[in-house]
Design an enzyme around this catalytic site. Sequence first.
Site, mmCIF file in Angstrom:
data_model
loop_
_atom_site.group_PDB
_atom_site.id
_atom_site.type_symbol
_atom_site.label_atom_id
_atom_site.label_comp_id
_atom_site.label_asym_id
_atom_site.label_seq_id
_atom_site.Cartn_x
_atom_site.Cartn_y
_atom_site.Cartn_z
ATOM 1 N N SER A 319 77.876 16.506 -31.396
ATOM 2 C CA SER A 319 76.552 17.107 -31.262
ATOM 3 C C SER A 319 76.496 18.596 -31.574
ATOM 4 O O SER A 319 75.424 19.113 -31.885
ATOM 5 C CB SER A 319 75.986 16.847 -29.867
ATOM 6 O OG SER A 319 76.873 17.330 -28.887
ATOM 7 N N HIS A 347 73.402 11.120 -31.912
ATOM 8 C CA HIS A 347 72.920 11.797 -33.128
ATOM 9 C C HIS A 347 73.177 10.983 -34.389
ATOM 10 O O HIS A 347 72.983 11.478 -35.494
ATOM 11 C CB HIS A 347 73.578 13.171 -33.259
ATOM 12 C CG HIS A 347 73.143 14.112 -32.184
ATOM 13 N ND1 HIS A 347 71.978 14.831 -32.257
ATOM 14 C CD2 HIS A 347 73.704 14.416 -30.987
ATOM 15 C CE1 HIS A 347 71.841 15.560 -31.160
ATOM 16 N NE2 HIS A 347 72.879 15.319 -30.373
ATOM 17 N N LYS A 378 65.877 11.061 -29.388
ATOM 18 C CA LYS A 378 66.037 11.874 -30.600
ATOM 19 C C LYS A 378 65.332 11.169 -31.768
ATOM 20 O O LYS A 378 64.123 11.137 -31.798
ATOM 21 C CB LYS A 378 67.526 12.139 -30.844
ATOM 22 C CG LYS A 378 68.171 12.836 -29.631
ATOM 23 C CD LYS A 378 69.545 13.328 -29.908
ATOM 24 C CE LYS A 378 70.306 13.685 -28.652
ATOM 25 N NZ LYS A 378 69.779 14.799 -27.858
HETATM 26 N N1 PMP Z 1 75.121 12.098 -25.839
HETATM 27 C C1 PMP Z 1 75.042 13.026 -26.802
HETATM 28 C C2 PMP Z 1 76.124 13.084 -27.852
HETATM 29 C C3 PMP Z 1 73.964 13.918 -26.844
HETATM 30 O O1 PMP Z 1 73.896 14.851 -27.786
HETATM 31 C C4 PMP Z 1 72.960 13.811 -25.847
HETATM 32 C C5 PMP Z 1 71.748 14.726 -25.849
HETATM 33 N N2 PMP Z 1 71.976 16.026 -26.140
HETATM 34 C C6 PMP Z 1 73.093 12.844 -24.864
HETATM 35 C C7 PMP Z 1 74.175 12.005 -24.894
HETATM 36 C C8 PMP Z 1 72.079 12.727 -23.762
HETATM 37 O O2 PMP Z 1 70.915 12.127 -24.214
HETATM 38 P P1 PMP Z 1 69.506 12.332 -23.469
HETATM 39 O O3 PMP Z 1 68.971 13.641 -23.903
HETATM 40 O O4 PMP Z 1 68.690 11.178 -23.901
HETATM 41 O O5 PMP Z 1 69.784 12.298 -22.004
#
Ligand code: PMP
Length: 533
Positions: A319, A347, A378
Amino acid sequence: MVEADVGSRKKKERLIREVVKTFSKYSEDELIPSALLQEDLGIDSIMIAAIAAELNKMFTVPQPVTTQGVETLNMLIEKFGKYELGEEAWYRWFPSSAVRQSDNDVDSAVTVPADYDRLTIRDFVGDGGADLFAKVERFAPFLKDRTSQGLFWYGMAAKDRSANRAVIFDEHAGQEREFLMFASNNYLDLANDPRVIQAIGDAAKKFGATHTGSRLIGGTSALHKELEAKLAALKGRDDCIVFPSGYSANVGVLSALLGPNDVVISDVYNHMSIQDGAKLAGAARRIYSHNDMDSLEQVLQRAADRPGGKLIVADGVFSMHGDIAKLPDMIRLAKQYNARLLIDDAHATGVLGERGSGTAEHFGLKGAVDLEVGTLSKALAGMGGFVVGNRDVIDYLRFYANAYVFAAAIPAHVAAGLITSIEILQQEPERIEKLWSNIRYLRTALQQQGFDTEQSDSAIIPVAIGDEQKAMTFGRAVRRRGLFCQTVVFPGVAVGEARLRISVLTSHTREDLDQAVDILIEVACETRLLEVN
Ligand code: PMP
């Protein structure tokens, strides 16, 4: 040993332990001084190097001390404990000691250092004092100071919907401004699609605002079931379970499947929700170097004789770095060492693979991963998280994942919007094509100008900077010129890896992309913080 020596030794030891704690995220109890850093604590060489870099800044060393031969925490304390400790370093890690009159654990109070400017968010995590709010009181003026300098601009409010551009209230300028939006995860612009918005409105009228309950007791609607079926089909799996968020999906699945006998083998760059899930599970944690399959294999070899289960976990698209997990090798190693594999496609869903189903599709390996996690917040433009896998595993999670059992579900209208999003994703693959054409265009332009975009191969393009303050200054200058992207510092990334994080969207026009590159070049030339061509 005279008393003063004992005091100063204790102080050095406390500081070194604090640094190790902060980097490794282990608790005080877990940091057994004689435990092997790598094999027993899962603190890999990259992390040790980062810890050493921090300690080298703190101690007055004639030349940088290496960690060669340092295998345990005791050895680390021994190695650095020989040198004088700068008071400023102590203050940075324990700022409260500057205002306290005495502290039983340490020598004496110290004065506020000249390098107050170098304090970061990292410096305000617990200090072991009796007043839990002491850190809060120290953080408040720091936050005010950084905000007034225009260095923090977290959480500025958008006026309405955000696409390739967004009108945001710029708190520093004291007015609304239109920004080029490069900080959003609305990769396919489904969040603004009238069909998705219509579906949400219709379902809200039919199902009401929400159902106020967990899925097991009163919180399930026909739309939740339909959404789970659609996600399972998208991913080519038996079944799917939807959680309130992507964060809680990771925490839920890891804490349900793992216990203290088991081990999580995790890429050093994995998302915080994976690390938190592993901590909650109480499982042993082992870390391998980022996307380094030799390092993964070494960790698997060392864990081979352990009695419990093993789970390898990695982000599909990392991420903060934008590169892709080496899935084929990971599947091979998981089989060879009898481990299960979980990939977090937060992502990757909607971005990787011709049909946008994620990392497994990208490698032609659909169905070959034990568990795939995703977020619905997302590319799919809703809210929630999900896990797909074999039916029996998913059924198990419905009863043992506390984040599902003991938390209210996403509202039915959110599920309705997501169902429509998935339908559009399947009917309009040209959205993914356009996204990739934008990604390639921007990445090439940045690379040609000499920006370091690391190994990015997704909609997340980093501009690596390194030093946190440089990154903040760079980020501020970029924002002033109207480019809204993320400036990522610790704990989003390791210390020394600060960066801008640029998210490319389907909705970006060529003009948007060109303008973004121009702004970055302008700032690089003016600030001389990055060398460009
Ligand atoms: N896993 C990854 C790799 C992420 O980038 C994110 C969000 N930044 C999440 C999990 C968490 O997802 P959410 O925002 O839906 O809680």
